[in-house]
Design an enzyme around this catalytic site. Structure first.
Site: not given
Length: 760
Positions: A717-719
């Protein structure tokens, strides 16, 4: 003991020793108005509501609202003219490059088959373009949703007991009581909040049904006895466990056949996968952490509660006689297929496209591209918030400190919470007690973040930030008061829009996570084995997870898993020592020629060897029994003659023979080699074992280091997934080692759109 045992890989777990013939490989208010620095008076009369009013800002929840364009389908209605979409090329910065694939012929064929399936009619949306972002689709057809099965009443002899008397419950109330009974020995039912919420809702349902059927009035929770119901559910669970593998397979096939029509939809003329097409079954809400609503009843959802979304011409999915859908919509500006309102938090639940769909892929692409754009604006943003840390306007100071904390420590923005929600906070909703100041510049954060996960960090901050936090905490503020009493996420996000369209506090987390990952990957040297490179990749991922506070509790099976991995390494070391002993049996001169090579021969004690022998034999006996039961299940299903007990005995006799060989070897110290071997062949086997030991040790270390960190959340979800793809291409690591098959499908756009030179 033959040398065959040395070659057996860990993949042969389910094959008994006796059956393994071949080897396998492996508002602007100033500071002066609010705070008088001379007398220390803090004016709390100027509230956040005044600031919001002056700014014309309103706090709105970040929940997808029901679409504006809504209407029910009417017979003989003239369909509107369909919206056409012009396509516009989405830029990709580098040409695709093939990923490293496994070398074996078997792996090659599997990979080729997957590639053929993926290339067959695959829609590469990232090579197409869209001009109008508001129009998500032109045509949409689907088969609706699957509802949970109807409740089956308990047998007449299984009842709830109240004050020692059996109670006849109406089916709806009995179902609710069963939800609690099934959890009777779990930690949830020991929670007083869970008990109270369940009992309140149970009594409400009972009242709706007109009370019990035999006139017993239930008033006190402590007089309720759910044991008979619990025992029944446990028996049912045990019976399901006793099903043969073939029976389980048959049930699975029947379930898949039922679900098949709902798994895919037709989106703009092409087949796309649907995400979760099942309506959530009723049950007791559990929540995470100390949730105030834990134990409340999640009520059953009926077709009348469900809104479907499809195009004008699409056929409406049929329902049983007497049932109707709540509403039919034709809104092509949204990405959901169905929705309903759940009763716990009164929010909407959606059936959406699967993670690998073109619409979700485009959404992911835009999210990470938005984060990449922030790198072009981050310097002026940092310059401004550093300057405004000394602003004479309190709101400006609070905005600046908040952005600093979000930027540097990846705090979530936070927002308002009602009393019946879990007490989780973010930056804007931090309270007095969540921040402790230790001069000169140390700040201790201690609060519950998203999903009730504790955020505890002791950090060093900018001197002016520390000073401002001290101002925000001055009297008359005390525990329970808001730290940022002039600020909320809507005000903060509105401020950020001035720097970049679409910029919100959440974008900072994605940007900092991906930027941190890029910096960490730049530090990894392109050397070592695949296992060593993966260890470094996971270490980089862990740095991001810690930054984003993606924690998890140690699993109950962690200790057992670590022990199993340690035992495996010890067995491999024993096999290696055994082979070295065999070399000395063949050529005693080797000891003088390679003394260091044979140093570890004496490291293993007889007690260690006996323990290893015992584990191996016990494992082999268990495999024989499992194989016997599994094969007979299959034969029974296919109407073949069953294996006899004599067949099992034959397998077990071979294991017993192996046990006797171990005993003899331990007694004499002589290693029995069944096949003719040379020193050269044994050296090669030892070399392979060394590699396996090294890889296993790396995996064990990785397992222990990641026991309390959730790598998946940050990785998915973030990288930016393109960073993981670049890592694989640059370092020669198979993409399968980083992304599962479902993630490779979800991030197909990333896999095919960058080469090893791409940078975030």
């Amino acid at each position: 003991m033959t040398s065959d045992l040395h070659e057996r890989s860990s993949d042969e777990e389910d094959t008994p020793l006796a059956q393994s013939g071949k080897r396998r490989r492996a508002a602007q208010v100033t500071i002066d108005e609010e705070y008088d620095t001379e007398d220390g008076e803090y004016n709390s009369d100027i509230a956040l509501s005044q600031v919001s009013e002056n700014l014309n800002g309103k706090t709105t929840p970040e929940v997808e609202e029901p679409p504006k364009r809504v209407r029910r389908k009417v017979k003989n209605e003239t369909p509107k003219k369909k919206t056409t979409r012009k396509l516009k090329k989405i830029k990709v910065e580098s040409s695709p490059k093939k990923l490293t694939t496994p070398k074996s012929e078997e792996d090659k064929s599997v990979k080729e088959e997957e590639d053929e399936q993926e290339d067959d009619g695959g829609y590469k949306w990232w090579e197409a373009e869209k001009e109008d972002d508001t129009i998500k689709w032109t045509t949409l057809k689907h088969n609706g949703v699957i509802f949970p099965p109807a409740y089956e009443p308990l047998p007449s002899h299984v009842k709830l007991y109240y004050d020692g008397k059996p109670v006849d419950l109406p089916p709806k109330a009995e179902e609710v009581a069963g939800f609690y009974a099934a959890l009777l020995q779990s930690d949830h039912t020991k929670n007083p909040v869970f008990q109270r919420n369940f009992f309140d809702d149970f009594l409400e349902v009972l009242k709706e049904c007109g009370g019990t059927l035999n006139g017993i009035e239930i008033k006190v929770f402590s007089k309720c006895d759910f044991n008979k119901m619990f025992e029944y559910y446990e028996l049912q669970k045990e019976q399901r466990k006793q099903l043969s593998s073939q029976e389980k397979k048959q049930l699975r096939l029947e379930k898949e056949k039922l679900e098949e029509p709902y798994k895919f939809c037709e989106l703009d003329g092409r087949k796309e996968q649907v995400g979760n097409f099942r309506i959530e079954p009723p049950g007791l809400f559990r929540g995470r952490g100390a949730h105030p609503k834990t134990g409340k009843l999640k009520r059953r959802v009926y077709p009348e509660d469900v809104v479907l979304n499809l195009d004008n011409e699409a056929p409406i999915p049929p329902l049983p006689e007497g049932q109707n859908w709540g509403e039919i919509r034709h809104d092509n500006t949204v990405q959901w297929l169905a929705m309903w309102r759940e009763n716990i938090s009164n929010s909407f639940k959606y059936v959406r496209f699967a993670a690998n769909s073109s619409l979700n892929g485009l959404s992911d692409f835009k999210k990470f591209e938005k984060a990449r754009q922030l790198k072009d604006h981050i310097d002026p943003i940092r310059k401004d918030y550093t300057k405004n840390l000394k602003s004479k306007i309190m709101l400006e100071r609070q905005k600046s400190v908040a952005i600093y904390l979000i930027d540097v420590f990846a705090l979530r923005a936070g927002g308002e919470k009602s009393e019946d929600e879990a007490d989780t906070v973010g930056c804007c909703s931090l309270r007095y007690e969540h921040v402790t100041l230790k001069p000169p510049t140390t700040v201790i954060f201690d609060f519950l973040g998203k999903d009730s996960i504790r955020f505890y960090q002791e950090v060093e901050v900018d001197k002016q930030v520390f000073k401002n936090l001290a101002i925000f905490k001055r009297p008359p503020k005390q525990p329970g008061h808001q730290l940022f009493d002039r600020l909320d996420p809507s005000i903060l996000n509105k401020h950020l829009q001035h720097y970049m369209p679409g910029l919100t506090a959440k974008v900072f987390r994605t940007y900092n996570a991906s930027k941190t990952m890029q910096d960490q990957l730049d530090l990894i040297p392109n050397e070592g084995t695949v296992a060593e490179k993966l260890l470094k990749y996971n270490a980089a991922n862990r740095t991001v997870a810690i930054l984003c506070n993606h924690q998890r509790s140690v699993t109950k099976t962690h200790a057992q898993s670590v022990q199993k991995a340690s035992d495996k390494i010890r067995e491999l070391e024993w096999q290696k020592i055994r082979l070295k002993k065999a070399i000395l049996q063949l050529d005693k001169k080797q000891m003088k020629e390679r003394p260091k090579f044979f140093e570890e021969v004496e490291d293993i004690t007889k007690e260690d060897e006996m323990a290893i022998h015992k584990r191996i034999i016990e494992r082999e006996v268990e495999k024989c029994h499992k194989k016997f039961a599994r094969d007979n299940d299959k034969r029974k299903f296919e109407n073949m003659e069953l294996l006899k007990e004599s067949d099992l005995k034959e397998w077990l006799d071979k294991v017993e023979e192996q046990r006797l060989n171990f005993e003899q070897e331990l007694k004499t110290g002589v290693v029995e080699l069944k096949m003719a071997s040379t020193v050269e062949k044994l050296d090669k086997q030892i070399e392979k074992l060394d590699q396996r030991i090294q890889n296993s040790a790396i995996q064990l270390r990785d397992k222990e280091e990641n026991s309390q960190v959730s790598l998946g959340t940050s990785k998915i979800n973030y990288i930016d997934p393109r960073l993981s793809v670049v890592f694989c291409k640059k370092y020669g690591v198979p993409i399968e080692k980083i992304f599962t098959k479902s993630l490779r499908e979800k991030f197909k756009w990333a896999v095919e759109s960058v080469d090893e030179n791409w940078r975030f």
